[in-house]
Design an enzyme around this catalytic site. Structure first.
Site, short mmCIF file in Angstrom:
data_model
loop_
_atom_site.label_atom_id
_atom_site.label_comp_id
_atom_site.label_asym_id
_atom_site.label_seq_id
_atom_site.Cartn_x
_atom_site.Cartn_y
_atom_site.Cartn_z
N HIS A 101 0.87 -1.18 0.00
CA HIS A 101 0.00 0.00 0.00
C HIS A 101 0.91 1.23 0.00
CE1 HIS A 101 -4.18 -1.12 0.06
NE2 HIS A 101 -3.91 -2.12 0.87
N ASP A 106 -4.85 1.95 2.04
CA ASP A 106 -5.14 1.28 3.31
C ASP A 106 -5.74 2.27 4.31
OD1 ASP A 106 -2.69 2.64 3.22
OD2 ASP A 106 -1.73 1.33 4.67
N HIS A 244 13.37 0.35 -24.28
CA HIS A 244 14.00 -0.96 -24.44
C HIS A 244 14.48 -1.14 -25.88
CE1 HIS A 244 12.39 -2.22 -20.53
NE2 HIS A 244 11.24 -1.68 -20.92
N TYR A 300 -7.38 7.97 -17.20
CA TYR A 300 -8.32 8.63 -16.30
C TYR A 300 -8.51 10.09 -16.71
CZ TYR A 300 -7.64 4.65 -13.15
OH TYR A 300 -7.58 3.39 -12.61
N GLU A 374 0.37 8.52 11.32
CA GLU A 374 -0.94 7.98 11.68
C GLU A 374 -1.79 8.92 12.52
OE1 GLU A 374 -0.47 3.18 11.35
OE2 GLU A 374 0.10 4.10 13.27
#
Length: 400
Positions: A101, A106, A244, A300, A374
């Site tokens: 994550h 999360d 590449h 998106y 946190e």
């Protein structure tokens, strides 16, 4: 602001931290979020929150009916992880090699669970309905989980009058949020091409068509698409992340492949850049007498916040964090699947400050050492909860 939940975020902080760490230790990639989805469903069941499943395979929709009549607001969190091997040495580090994550999903999931718990416990004061949208496959560009959830009817029965989401933001300290109207995240497209030249010996380049040299021309020339075709006051960037070609130092390869991304802040700029890229690549192919297979994939859309929600969301944030909690910021060209929800429903996406004070340099999103402070979790939980109350109050007033 009517009913206030200020101070309630800290009451469930331990629970939110627990779930954030659980998801962080057990990351699942896009379209693999089976156990994550099961954990969310078990939590909703335990909290007595009705829910529906079957959206984009692992998506979950929690439904909280307030005891007062009113409009409907949706809150969204993404639940998938990234194919990255974590380098953090923390007790809650990923236990699955190659999965992490690294974008804060999360935390997004845990905070939405926490907000759901607070909303459900205060539903006697809730003037309407709140939808908890747990979205899978946010990282699966260009498909993504947002449009798949809508195709599967996530909002067929329960249609939101407004939708909101938050994202961890390491460039901001805890206690600050980034709120803005209009574009906040960019169009995120993919670009790939294969240059078909003609191989040969390194000492005799005139006998071949050097695909490596042509690749260098393509990379350099496409930078002028932005610098000389886009208004300097607009935003656009073309970046190649992969190249590449070749197998030996003294052999000219016959093919080279390039992979990159195009980021723009509006559809007008995107279409202009897209057209110029095609013309430039075709011109270089003709000039060098080679074939270049170009594949431009629309990804998106830009995440464009509804202007009418900027002031209300800022007001909610300032009521919790103070006026210094909403600094003026510039938008980002990072991609975000939430933009597809905003194309269908009004709403706003904002950034939540998560900087770690002990780090002199914050690790960015998608970095193997990305982590969050946190202390931001209780703030984000409370802010999202309060936003649901305030948005419903505003929508209900408009409907009188």
């Amino acid at each position: 602001m009517g009913f206030s939940v200020k101070g309630q975020g800290i009451q469930i902080e331990e629970m939110v931290v627990h779930y954030r760490r659980h998801f962080h230790k057990n990351p699942e990639l896009s379209q693999e979020e089976e156990e994550t989805s099961k954990s969310i469903q078990a939590f909703l069941k335990e909290e007595g929150i009705p829910y529906e499943t079957g959206f984009a395979t692992h998506g979950v929709l929690g439904i909280i009916e307030g005891e007062k009549p009113g409009k409907t607001v949706a809150l969204r969190a993404d639940i998938d992880a990234l194919p990255i091997t974590e380098k953090n040495n923390v007790p809650y580090a990923s236990e699955t090699k190659g999965k992490m994550h690294a974008c804060g999903h999360d935390a997004h999931t845990a905070m939405l669970m926490g907000a759901g718990a607070l909303l459900n416990r205060n539903k006697a004061e809730l003037p309407g309905k709140v939808l908890l949208v747990f979205q899978p496959a946010e990282e699966l560009a260009p498909v993504g989980g947002a449009q798949e959830m809508m195709k599967d009817g996530v909002f067929e029965t329960h249609k939101p009058d407004a939708i909101f989401a938050q994202h961890m933001w390491p460039d901001l300290p805890v206690g600050q949020v980034g709120v803005m109207g209009g574009p906040i995240m960019g169009n995120s497209d993919r670009l790939s091409m294969t240059i078909h030249g003609a191989g040969g010996h390194a000492s005799m380049p005139h006998q071949g068509k050097d695909a490596i040299v042509i690749a260098a021309q393509v990379i350099n020339h496409l930078q002028t698409v932005v610098s000389r075709n886009v208004d300097p006051m607009e935003s656009a960037v073309i970046t190649f992340g992969e190249i590449h070609g070749g197998d030996r130092y003294n052999v000219i390869p016959s093919t080279v492949t390039l992979e990159g991304t195009v980021r723009t802040n509006s559809d007008d700029v995107k279409n202009r850049v897209k057209g110029r890229i095609r013309k430039a690549v075709n011109g270089l192919a003709e000039a060098n007498e080679v074939v270049i297979d170009l594949n431009y994939v629309d990804g998106y859309p830009a995440t464009v916040n509804s202007p009418e929600w900027e002031a209300p969301v800022r007001e909610t944030a300032q009521a919790i964090l103070g006026k210094e909690g909403t600094p003026q910021l510039n938008p980002s060209l990072g991609g975000e699947d939430f933009g597809r929800f905003l194309k269908e429903y009004p709403g706003l996406y904002y950034w939540l400050g998560t900087a770690i004070p002990e780090r002199a340099v914050q690790k960015p999103l998608h970095d193997a050492e990305f982590d969050i402070n946190e202390e931001s979790l209780a703030i984000g939980t409370e802010l999202m909860t309060q936003l649901a109350f305030d948005a419903l109050e505003r929508l209900n007033k408009e409907n009188r």
